[in-house]
Design a protein around this motif. Sequence first.
Motif, PDB file in Angstrom:
ATOM      1  N   LYS A  40      11.057  -1.324  -5.622  1.00 49.49           N
ATOM      2  CA  LYS A  40      10.530  -1.382  -4.255  1.00 49.49           C
ATOM      3  C   LYS A  40      10.274   0.028  -3.726  1.00 49.49           C
ATOM      4  O   LYS A  40       9.252   0.296  -3.088  1.00 49.49           O
ATOM      5  N   VAL A  43       7.212   1.442  -5.494  1.00 46.82           N
ATOM      6  CA  VAL A  43       5.980   0.832  -4.959  1.00 46.82           C
ATOM      7  C   VAL A  43       5.559   1.550  -3.688  1.00 46.82           C
ATOM      8  O   VAL A  43       4.378   1.880  -3.491  1.00 46.82           O
ATOM      9  N   TYR A  44       6.553   1.830  -2.821  1.00 44.76           N
ATOM     10  CA  TYR A  44       6.263   2.525  -1.558  1.00 44.76           C
ATOM     11  C   TYR A  44       5.734   3.943  -1.821  1.00 44.76           C
ATOM     12  O   TYR A  44       4.782   4.405  -1.191  1.00 44.76           O
ATOM     13  N   GLU A  47       1.996   3.746  -3.536  1.00 43.99           N
ATOM     14  CA  GLU A  47       0.875   3.032  -2.917  1.00 43.99           C
ATOM     15  C   GLU A  47      -0.170   3.960  -2.311  1.00 43.99           C
ATOM     16  O   GLU A  47      -1.351   3.617  -2.249  1.00 43.99           O
ATOM     17  N   SER A  48       0.258   5.141  -1.864  1.00 42.18           N
ATOM     18  CA  SER A  48      -0.711   6.092  -1.306  1.00 42.18           C
ATOM     19  C   SER A  48      -1.067   7.186  -2.311  1.00 42.18           C
ATOM     20  O   SER A  48      -1.690   8.186  -1.967  1.00 42.18           O
ATOM     21  N   VAL A  52      -0.117   1.270  -8.476  1.00 40.35           N
ATOM     22  CA  VAL A  52       0.699   0.153  -7.989  1.00 40.35           C
ATOM     23  C   VAL A  52       1.547  -0.363  -9.155  1.00 40.35           C
ATOM     24  O   VAL A  52       1.205  -0.158 -10.322  1.00 40.35           O
ATOM     25  N   SER A  54       2.872  -3.876 -10.649  1.00 43.63           N
ATOM     26  CA  SER A  54       2.718  -5.331 -10.553  1.00 43.63           C
ATOM     27  C   SER A  54       3.928  -6.024 -11.163  1.00 43.63           C
ATOM     28  O   SER A  54       4.458  -5.586 -12.181  1.00 43.63           O
ATOM     29  N   ASN A  66      -4.917   2.990 -10.225  1.00 41.79           N
ATOM     30  CA  ASN A  66      -6.222   2.698  -9.618  1.00 41.79           C
ATOM     31  C   ASN A  66      -7.058   3.949  -9.408  1.00 41.79           C
ATOM     32  O   ASN A  66      -8.276   3.897  -9.426  1.00 41.79           O
TER      33      ASN A  66
END
Length: 643
Positions: A40, A43-44, A47-48, A52, A54, A66
């Motif tokens: 978790k 992920v935080y 994300e920026s 990501v 999955s 990405n």
Amino acid sequence: MNSRLMQILKELIASENALTSEYLANVVQVTSRTIRDDIKGLVYLLESNGAVISSIKGKGYQLQINDNQKFRSYLQQFIQDELDQEFVPDLPEERIKYLIKRLLLADAYLKLDDLSDEMHVSKSTIQNDLRQVKKILERYSIGMERRPNYGFKVKGSEVKLRFAISEYVFDRNERVANSSWNDQLSSLTQEKNLDVIWTIILEQIKENNITLSDIAINNLFIHIAIAYKRIKSGHHVSLYNKEQKEIMKQKEYQVAQEIVKKTEQVLEVSFPRVEIAYIAIHLLGTKLVSQTNISEQEIANVMEGEVYQLTISVLETIEKKMKLGIRHDRELIIGLGLHFKPAMNRYRYGMNVRNPMIDAIKSNYPLAFEAGIVAGMVLENHMGATIDENEIGYLALHIGAAMERRKLETGPKRCMIVCASGLGSAQLIKYKLQSKFGSKLEVIGTTEYYKLDQIAFDKTDFIVSSVPITKSLPVQVIEVNTILGDKDLENIESFVLNNGTSVFEYIKKELVFLRQSFTTKEEVLNFLVDQLLIKDLVDENYLDAVNEREAVAPTAFGNFVAIPHPITAQTDRTFLTICTLEKPIFWADRQVQFICLLNVKKNSSEDLQTMYDMLGKIVDNTALVQELVKSKTYNEFINVLIN
């Protein structure tokens, strides 16, 4: 980002497949629940920053990038931040390496309380880690000295201490680039001084026509930096006067004098004469001579008698024990001969060699590494010195290259087609096989069942038959349908590519032991060998033979996998004995949870490389190993392998 999150991210980056929380928990030594919380947090953070994580049901976590540019920028910034701040070890492996480094570089005694505060862990954790540290240092004949109210420090000959420093203070997997070495050596002297030392070494070996490998130059560079720190602390290498006089007669001693003279001006320190001799050993011990394309008899004429006899003795011993078919490989004779000459110089003066490729060699060329161990034993008997796994790794490279050359010479598999329904059907099978396998398979002919006795079996590897063959033949028969289906082609492919053997032939239910609760390597090996003794599959001295191999170089290959085995074949058939553990254990300096005891048939002509290739497909897959470790029944275990 703390070191645990970084380790998780490294695992996710390195894996093409999804990784389970159980696997990640084993890697970083926490619970699966902690891993879920860590994910978790990751992920935080990501994300920026272009990526990501999955969560794939039934498979685990997978990293998806990405925006490559944004993600790489994030990693580069993190790595730079890590270099700028003091590193605190968190994982067990990190703590052990950290403790070894602290002990090797400490001038005074170290106290448990101080290390506990420094590393932010309990004293009992430090004490547990020190047990592993002690085992690792024993490989270098370095002991641990304890003194009441003072603490503990390492104790051993200066030569052995330096070998250990070069192995553990400087990461042997680090890239060879100057900047990497400078990062690691900056604590010993200023970066500008290191640049000058590097330049001095290159200039002197060029001026004096001394050819060194890149690894040898780096070893010499590191040695001078280490020597500087040790001399400043009042420590010096010792050599017998007779040995020192012999070295002083060599051309390399004059080159070493020039290197030291110029280095002294930069570092403002005086190198004793014995230190010059030690640098000369580096130059003596890493000579390279250009290979020439000459016959075996000409090799014998130009190579020193002692070196040539040692080389032939090594190759004949390997051939006798392992039957690799490389005894008369001329390139191998030259390569080993050129390696043994400087190696004999090194061992005459009690000097080891660093091998930054050792882990990759053990993982990717396991059979060549086993042959290297046999070669090392012959070298040990000749030199009366212990040969370590770094040297064995270099021998394995020469042997591995010869094995690859032999593969190229062996040519395609040859098969005969037997078909009862006429020439047309036989030709259909033939052309289907040629279309599928191309140059990997030679169809030498087609015949009817009643003409089987006329086949030249000495020139045939296997038979493809569309009719049942009940009589015993000297080659394997693969029965197929007249119209070849996918399953038929898979069976033939198994033989063409894997020499006709399947890993399942070697795995029997009564020799698979799942989810055991052992806590040490010794417990595991004792248990597995006891099971084989009960079933009368091995002799009483089998455990000694397995431990003898472990003493040469631990058989933990990474990814929580160990493949212990004797140095030479001991059993009446080839089979695997498998054990999985509820929790990982330390196997030397690696964590292990999947153990495969490899038992090889005596005097067999089986292709052992094929066996290792099959095992390699299992143990290289992190997700597969974790699924196998979780299996609770034999059927579940086998189904994981099949799927």
